[in-house]
Design a protein around this motif. Structure first.
Motif, PDB file in Angstrom:
ATOM      1  N   ASN A 220       0.850  -1.185   0.000  1.00 61.74           N
ATOM      2  CA  ASN A 220       0.000   0.000   0.000  1.00 61.74           C
ATOM      3  C   ASN A 220       0.891   1.241   0.000  1.00 61.74           C
ATOM      4  OD1 ASN A 220      -2.282   1.607   0.178  1.00 61.74           O
ATOM      5  ND2 ASN A 220      -2.586   1.261   2.363  1.00 61.74           N
ATOM      6  N   GLY A 221       0.363   2.366  -0.517  1.00 67.24           N
ATOM      7  CA  GLY A 221       1.149   3.607  -0.515  1.00 67.24           C
ATOM      8  C   GLY A 221       1.711   3.971  -1.874  1.00 67.24           C
ATOM      9  N   GLU A 223      -0.266   5.063  -4.521  1.00 62.92           N
ATOM     10  CA  GLU A 223      -1.293   5.765  -5.293  1.00 62.92           C
ATOM     11  C   GLU A 223      -0.661   6.878  -6.140  1.00 62.92           C
ATOM     12  OE1 GLU A 223      -1.111   5.841  -1.955  1.00 62.92           O
ATOM     13  OE2 GLU A 223      -2.748   4.605  -1.169  1.00 62.92           O
ATOM     14  N   GLU A 252      -0.231   0.478  -7.167  1.00 62.36           N
ATOM     15  CA  GLU A 252      -0.999  -0.415  -6.273  1.00 62.36           C
ATOM     16  C   GLU A 252      -2.441  -0.516  -6.782  1.00 62.36           C
ATOM     17  OE1 GLU A 252      -3.426   1.345  -3.348  1.00 62.36           O
ATOM     18  OE2 GLU A 252      -1.664   2.324  -2.475  1.00 62.36           O
ATOM     19  N   GLU A 254      -5.048   1.158  -6.058  1.00 61.71           N
ATOM     20  CA  GLU A 254      -5.706   2.439  -6.252  1.00 61.71           C
ATOM     21  C   GLU A 254      -4.847   3.344  -7.135  1.00 61.71           C
ATOM     22  OE1 GLU A 254      -8.073   3.165  -2.145  1.00 61.71           O
ATOM     23  OE2 GLU A 254      -5.907   3.258  -1.990  1.00 61.71           O
ATOM     24  N   SER A 659      -3.948  -4.214  -0.788  1.00 61.75           N
ATOM     25  CA  SER A 659      -3.567  -3.192  -1.761  1.00 61.75           C
ATOM     26  C   SER A 659      -2.687  -3.665  -2.897  1.00 61.75           C
ATOM     27  CB  SER A 659      -2.834  -2.049  -1.048  1.00 61.75           C
ATOM     28  OG  SER A 659      -3.657  -1.470  -0.085  1.00 61.75           O
TER      29      SER A 659
HETATM   30 CA    CA Z   1      -3.918   2.609  -1.191  1.00 61.44          CA
END
Ligand code: CA
Length: 737
Positions: A220-221, A223, A252, A254, A659
């Motif tokens: 995650n992280g 984006e 990821e 998103e 994610s």
């Molecule tokens: Ca995210």
């Protein structure tokens, strides 16, 4: 408290047109006179000190011009107030020729400021942001604009360090016609912050930007754009995101993480980007006239819907292969009485007049599980067109869909019975001829970004260099590696190569055997021959490698990684290679990832490994259970492993975060004989998300361990043969969810 009346979007563009009409005449340097006259000044500055003095004196209508050149370690702070009629313009002498390097950053505080023509590269920000629309917590920017600027490859060399390249604070700001590409470290490329009342109801405009490739981050992280956070998700943001081009933004799941209310996404193109525009938190989003074109790349998706009162209309979704969280359209199930950071039920949402043309999945009530039990309600799916490229419908229904009304849709394949009443059937060819032209949707790439930078073409990192012949001898290979340029190919003539040095490789290089029957023989005398850092990548073909000369030291591995000097996305490809005598001690590996480093892929084909004392491929350094892991793809095909002390591969991805798409582990058509002499399984896979073990032969080895920890991993196991002729299972699966 400082308050600003909301101006219309048009006023932002009024500022914009002033700046873009400016042609930068060569006005002689003039000093600003300290009078009350309305005369404005153009001030050329050549040093940081001159810049600071010019900002201190700046009056509405003034122009400060940075001289072309390298501005290193420039802590560029602009605190000033222009006016609506007379903004303060800070621009490059020539757009793109004012280069901020090293530990540089830009902060804006005040109002009616316009910054234009800057390029950030060759460094990283020492601050939380590269470009910040605030000088500090109290001094935000209003009615201000950054345009015609770029940030390229300005990543913190430690990929675990979080920063944001562009952060919007305040209100009525504009970020347009900029180019952002190549972010590798943690944190969104761009974020709109809502963390104080002065930054809410913000009316920002993010337009005509080129968001260039963002490689897989590996947790995650990653984006590309985030608007808000869960904490402020019920506040109104009102940011407009229009006519931007998202090119391979695949950090990821998103691409965009919408986490606030009342935002608009209009006329953007999402091209070959993994994941979705995710309406993660907040209500009342409008998503219209966008083009989502995955070009059939893996995991490409469209829009994922959570929360209430959204409108998704007149978008074109095509050639998208993603499923589940990465479908072309994903309508999620919610959590009853959801906490603010979980999943609010979808309600009062309209999905209309969209075209789904050759998409793999439309997921409805996705994510339904023991926690997410609230199916969508009071919503509509109407007047959409669905053209299937296969003989099956893309719809997948995971829960009760009676809360969505299906009306006046047209489809080439019959959808599931529960919703079929809302569809009229037509041949795909009839539907295709009825479609509006593609240019009604999205934006052309050429109408985004800056004119003075190329968009990022797709080329192999191993292409584009010279061919360099290397002769056998002592340290001849390491010498060639030390002087190689990115993309070079070293061609090893037959004979023995004895390497006494370990090489820190920060560029992509190929090392291949010269044509002919005799294979080059490589030995090395340090714990590693190659340590990958920064953009380091290596492709090898046709070599015999022996570990017999390596020391009896811990951490022995033919190839390893280090985050010293930068940790980009590495690639290792081994074709037709032979490895033997990697058993001077009991933990020798061929490829090892160290903590904080990441491989885009490790590909092993047509190669033989024998007498390796440790794990052949060791990807288990991320043990903190944060959803971080060491490699996106590990692919082993048509290869042979014998007398291996550890497992052939150890892969660890801990944590329950959803994610990421990886890690992928594909082991096919290979032979394993005598694996895990200390009792290790043939493969040790923890938290892998996509596993294929097929067409392998296994002799004298314990079955593979696969721990399922999160998500819905894709698992394929077919046609594996054991010594006794019985087939599988090769995977010993433990479900820890
Ligand atoms: Ca995210």
């Amino acid at each position: 408290m400082r308050t600003y009346l909301l101006s219309s979007i048009a006023s932002i563009f009024l500022i914009g047109s002033c700046a873009s009409q400016h042609t930068g005449p060569e006005i002689a340097q003039t000093e600003h006179t300290d009078t009350n006259s309305t005369q404005t000044a153009t001030k050329f500055v050549s040093s940081q000190q001159e810049f600071r003095e010019a900002i201190e004196r700046a009056q509405p209508g003034d122009e400060i011009v940075l001289r072309n050149g390298i501005w290193s370690d420039f802590d560029m702070l602009v605190v000033a107030n222009g006016s609506a009629e007379a903004p303060i313009l800070i621009r490059a002498e020539t757009a793109g020729d004012v280069v901020l390097t090293g530990a540089s950053s830009l902060r804006l505080g005040g109002s009616h400021l316009v910054v234009s023509g800057l390029l950030f590269r060759d460094g990283h920000t020492p601050r939380p942001e590269v470009i910040s629309f605030r000088a500090d917590e109290e001094t935000l920017a209003y009615h201000s604009r950054v345009t015609d600027s770029a940030i390229i490859n300005y990543s913190n060399p430690d990929r675990t360090q979080r920063d944001i390249w562009v952060a919007l604070y305040g209100q009525n700001n504009s970020f347009d016609r900029n180019h952002l590409s190549g972010k590798l470290n943690a944190g969104p490329t761009m974020a709109v912050r809502l963390n104080s009342e002065e930054s809410q109801n913000n009316n920002h405009v993010i337009a005509h930007n080129y968001f260039g490739p963002r490689p897989v981050f590996g947790s995650n992280g990653g984006e590309t754009l985030r608007i808000g956070t869960s904490h402020f998700s019920l506040t109104h943001s009102g940011t407009i995101v229009e006519n931007n081009f998202f090119d391979r933004c695949s950090g990821e799941v998103e691409i965009v993480s919408n986490k606030s209310g009342g935002n608009v996404y209009r006329g953007n193109t999402f091209y070959r980007s993994r994941g979705t525009l995710t309406l993660r938190h907040g209500n009342g989003t409008l998503v219209e006239n966008n083009l989502f074109d995955g070009a059939n790349d893996p995991y490409t998706g469209g829009v994922r819907v959570i929360n209430a009162e959204h409108t998704i209309r007149n978008n074109y979704f095509t050639n998208l292969t993603g499923e589940r969280f990465s479908g072309a359209l994903v309508v999620m199930n919610g959590v009853p009485n959801s906490p603010i950071n979980r999943y609010h039920q979808v309600r009062d949402t309209v999905i209309e007049q969209n075209i789904f043309d050759g998409v793999r999945r439309i997921e409805l009530a996705e994510g339904a599980d023991e926690e997410r039990t609230a199916a969508p309600i009071d919503s509509q799916f109407r007047s959409n067109i669905i053209i299937s490229s296969s003989n099956s419908t893309p719809f997948r229904l995971m829960d009760d869909l009676s809360g969505i009304e299906f009306l006046d849709n047209r489809s080439s394949e019959l959808p599931p019975d529960e919703i079929a009443d809302g569809f009229e059937m037509f041949p795909a060819s009839d539907l295709e001829t009825s479609l509006p032209a593609r240019d009604h949707f999205g934006v052309e790439i050429g109408d985004t970004g800056v004119a003075w930078l190329h968009k990022i073409p797709e080329i192999s990192p191993f292409d584009g260099g010279q061919e360099i012949s290397v002769v056998p001898g002592r340290d001849t290979l390491s010498s060639a590696l030390m002087t190689a340029q990115a993309g070079d190919t070293l061609i090893l003539q037959p004979g023995s190569y004895s390497e006494s040095r370990s090489i820190n490789l920060h560029i992509p290089v190929s090392i291949i055997a010269a044509e002919g029957p005799e294979r080059p023989e490589v030995t090395f005398q340090r714990p590693n021959l190659i340590r990958l850092s920064a953009n380091g990548a290596v492709q090898m073909r046709g070599l015999n490698v022996s570990g017999a000369q390596a020391p009896d030291a811990s951490g022995n591995s033919f190839i390893s990684t280090t985050s010293t000097g930068g940790s980009g996305n590495h690639i290792v490809e081994l074709h037709d290679m032979m490895f033997d005598e990697f058993d001077v001690n009991r933990g020798f590996s061929i490829i090892t990832a160290s903590k904080g480093t990441f491989f885009d892929r490790i590909l092993i084909q047509d190669s033989r490994f024998s007498n390796v004392s440790g794990a052949v491929v060791k990807l288990d350094a991320e043990t903190d259970d944060y959803g971080i892991y060491n490699a996106e793809y590990l692919i082993i095909e048509n290869s042979d492993f014998s007398e291996i002390g550890g497992s052939v591969a150890t892969v660890y991805r801990g944590g329950r975060d959803e994610s990421t798409f990886g890690p992928h582990v594909w082991i096919r058509g290979s032979r394993f004989d005598g694996i895990g002499t200390r009792g290790e399984p043939v493969l040790q896979l923890h938290g892998a998300q996509n596993v294929d073990v097929s067409d392998n032969r296994v002799i004298n080895a314990a079955p593979a361990n696969l721990m399922i920890t999160t998500g819905h991993p894709v698992i394929r196991e077919e046609n594996n043969q054991f010594e006794d002729g019985l087939s599988g299972p090769l995977l010993n699966i433990t479900d820890l969810r």
